[in-house]
Structures are given as structure tokens and as C-alpha cells.
Design a protein around this motif. Structure first.
Motif, short mmCIF file in Angstrom:
data_model
loop_
_atom_site.label_atom_id
_atom_site.label_comp_id
_atom_site.label_asym_id
_atom_site.label_seq_id
_atom_site.Cartn_x
_atom_site.Cartn_y
_atom_site.Cartn_z
N GLU A 1 18.91 -21.68 -18.75
CA GLU A 1 20.28 -22.06 -18.39
C GLU A 1 21.11 -20.81 -18.07
OE1 GLU A 1 21.33 -24.27 -21.88
OE2 GLU A 1 20.69 -26.17 -20.99
N LYS B 1 15.10 -27.89 -12.28
CA LYS B 1 15.37 -26.46 -12.05
C LYS B 1 14.37 -25.84 -11.08
CE LYS B 1 18.77 -25.49 -15.06
NZ LYS B 1 20.03 -24.77 -14.73
N HIS C 1 15.31 -25.36 -23.44
CA HIS C 1 16.24 -25.46 -22.31
C HIS C 1 17.08 -24.18 -22.18
CE1 HIS C 1 16.18 -30.07 -21.80
NE2 HIS C 1 15.24 -29.76 -22.68
#
Length: 219
Positions: free
Chosen positions: A219, A106, A215
Motif C-alpha cells: 500500500e 494491484k 496488504h
């Protein structure tokens, strides 16, 4: 949910399962230096403290032990911990490598913000082959005051070149949560040996059970 641009990782009990290593070494060698009563239960009370704070606590709680004996105990403990860490057998906490890989994909920069010594941080991260995931480290040698003082967190934010509001900190201890809160950085606590109390719950953005849950913040 905020759009976090960087992550600050604690190390002991968060990235690595090290707290048990320190405890086991200290319990094993304490009687060699005339220290009676340094049990696992006693050592639970110093989890999250810096080396300096641990030393001061030991000196207070074991006044019958001379400074020379205590200094020898600390030196022996460091040497034995170094041997364990050098073996490469200290496990990463579950989900740590997967989270670091995810954040790298990311392009979210990460730093370590720990009250531990740089030699231990470098040894563990190199043996686990995760050093490359971090932009840098802020540790005991970089600050005058360990957690719960916010200095480590403040410097970690500066190292990321972000504002406190853009950073997320991951911690396992109350002192870590206090430091992040004082620095104005959102903190998610993933408890290790000590379960969260009310203060930790108040200061944390959330209490998580596993690093894989982090996570969701990206996202």
C-alpha cells in the motif's frame, strides 16, 4: 519499505489448512500397517518436510515396519488425502482469498512455491477457485531438493521474471523461511501449527499473525 513486485506463496499451512488433514489421515491409518506411535505430537516433527523426507524419517523412526508395509501406508495415505481434497472441504486460511484479490487488483503477480506434489496443489487451488490468481507453480516435481534448499524459491523468482530483491515470500514453516533467506528473498512468516523460534525470527522480515497484515507491504 521495499517496493515488492511479486509474491511467492507457500501452500500447506499458508494458503490452505492442510497440515491437520495429513496428520489426521496418518494417525488414523498407521495402526493398519503396524506403525505404532505415529501420534499428532510425533507428526508435528515432520511439518514442513517434503514427502521424500517424511518417508525417510518414518523409515528411520519405525525400523520394525517393513518397506512393503511403509510403502502401502504411504500409498493409502495419498489416496485418502486425495479424497479429502477432492471433496472441496479443505478451507483456505483466513484472509487468503482477500489477499489474492487485493494483489490481483494491484497487478502484482503471484506464484506458488511448495514442496508438495503438483496433483495436490492443482486439486486444492481448482476446488477453491483460486488457480487464476497464480502465474504458475514450482513444486516437488520441479526440483531436486526440497526446502530448506533454496531451489524452489530460486525457480519461483525466475518464474516471476524478477530479481530476488523484488519478491516477497509468504511462509508458515522454518524450512520455508530458511529457503527464502538462502535465496535472498524477504520472507514474512504467518505461523500455522508451529510457533516461531529464534532462527525463524532472525531469518524472517517479520512474523505476522494473519494474512490480512500482508496488504500493508503493497500500500
Amino acid at each position: 519499505m521495499k517496493n515488492y513486485q511479486g509474491v511467492i506463496f507457500d501452500m500447506d499451512g499458508l494458503l490452505f489448512d492442510t497440515e491437520k488433514v495429513y496428520m489426521n489421515v496418518n494417525v488414523e491409518i498407521a495402526p493398519n500397517y503396524g506403525i505404532e506411535g505415529m501420534t499428532h505430537d510425533y507428526l508435528m516433527g515432520v511439518v514442513g518436510l517434503s514427502d521424500e523426507e517424511c518417508y525417510e524419517t518414518y523409515r528411520r523412526d519405525f525400523p520394525e515396519v517393513s518397506q512393503a508395509q511403509m510403502d502401502a501406508f504411504i500409498k493409502d495415505g495419498h489416496e485418502r488425502v486425495t479424497e479429502v481434497f477432492s471433496s472441496g472441504n479443505v478451507p483456505l486460511k483466513p484472509g487468503a482469498r482477500e489477499l489474492l484479490t487485493f494483489l490481483a487488483e494491484k497487478e502484482i503477480p503471484c506464484v506458488i512455491g511448495s514442496s508438495n506434489l503438483r496433483k495436490f496443489i492443482n486439486l486444492l487451488t481448482e476446488k477453491a477457485n483460486i488457480s487464476h490468481f497464480f502465474k504458475g507453480t514450482i513444486c516437488a516435481e520441479d526440483v531436486k531438493r526440497a526446502k530448506p534448499d533454496p531451489e524452489i524459491v530460486d525457480k519461483a523468482v525466475a518464474l516471476l521474471d524478477l530479481s530476488p530483491a523484488e519478491c516477497l515470500m509468504l511462509e508458515d514453516s522454518l524450512n520455508g523461511a530458511r529457503a527464502a533467506h538462502a535465496a535472498g528473498v524477504d520472507v514474512v512468516v504467518i505461523p500455522d501449527l508451529i510457533q516461531p523460534n529464534e532462527e525463524m525470527k532472525e531469518k524472517a522480515l517479520a512474523i505476522s499473525s494473519h494474512l490480512s497484515e500482508i496488504h500493508a507491504y503493497f500500500e
